[in-house]
Design an enzyme around this catalytic site. Sequence first.
Site, PDB file in Angstrom:
ATOM      1  N   CYS A 251       1.580   2.396   2.899  1.00  0.00           N
ATOM      2  CA  CYS A 251       2.488   2.718   4.011  1.00  0.00           C
ATOM      3  C   CYS A 251       2.363   4.192   4.404  1.00  0.00           C
ATOM      4  O   CYS A 251       2.750   5.075   3.633  1.00  0.00           O
ATOM      5  CB  CYS A 251       3.918   2.381   3.577  1.00  0.00           C
ATOM      6  SG  CYS A 251       5.215   3.034   4.634  1.00  0.00           S
TER       7      CYS A 251
ATOM      8  N   CYS B 174       5.646   6.196   4.540  1.00  0.00           N
ATOM      9  CA  CYS B 174       6.135   6.426   3.171  1.00  0.00           C
ATOM     10  C   CYS B 174       5.484   7.675   2.584  1.00  0.00           C
ATOM     11  O   CYS B 174       6.144   8.491   1.932  1.00  0.00           O
ATOM     12  CB  CYS B 174       5.828   5.226   2.274  1.00  0.00           C
ATOM     13  SG  CYS B 174       6.582   3.678   2.810  1.00  0.00           S
TER      14      CYS B 174
END
Length: 106
Positions: free
Chosen positions: A32, A35
């Site tokens: 991600c 993230c």
Amino acid sequence: MVYQIKDKADLNGQLTKASGKLVVLDFFATWCGPCKMISPKLAELSTQYADTVVVLKVDVDECEDIAMEYNISSMPTFVFLKNGVKVEEFAGANAQRLEDVIKANI
């Protein structure tokens, strides 16, 4: 301090140890992008508020059962717990909101 959760038993143990502090559950995935972008800010905040905040990172691919328990559908999602009770939750790599929610709940 940022601690990565290994499994459900590990999470339960960490939540017990964090009693009285604000717990930030960071649901993330290694693949991600957002993230990865917010991770340094989260680490900075965990150091800045070390006396009152515990950050627990939960890899949604390694700990699917925990992600399902918290109904996580996008990453990153931050769940804020105080004394085992959810006080806030939001999805997205919004550093300012992350800091604002921490400040409001410590």
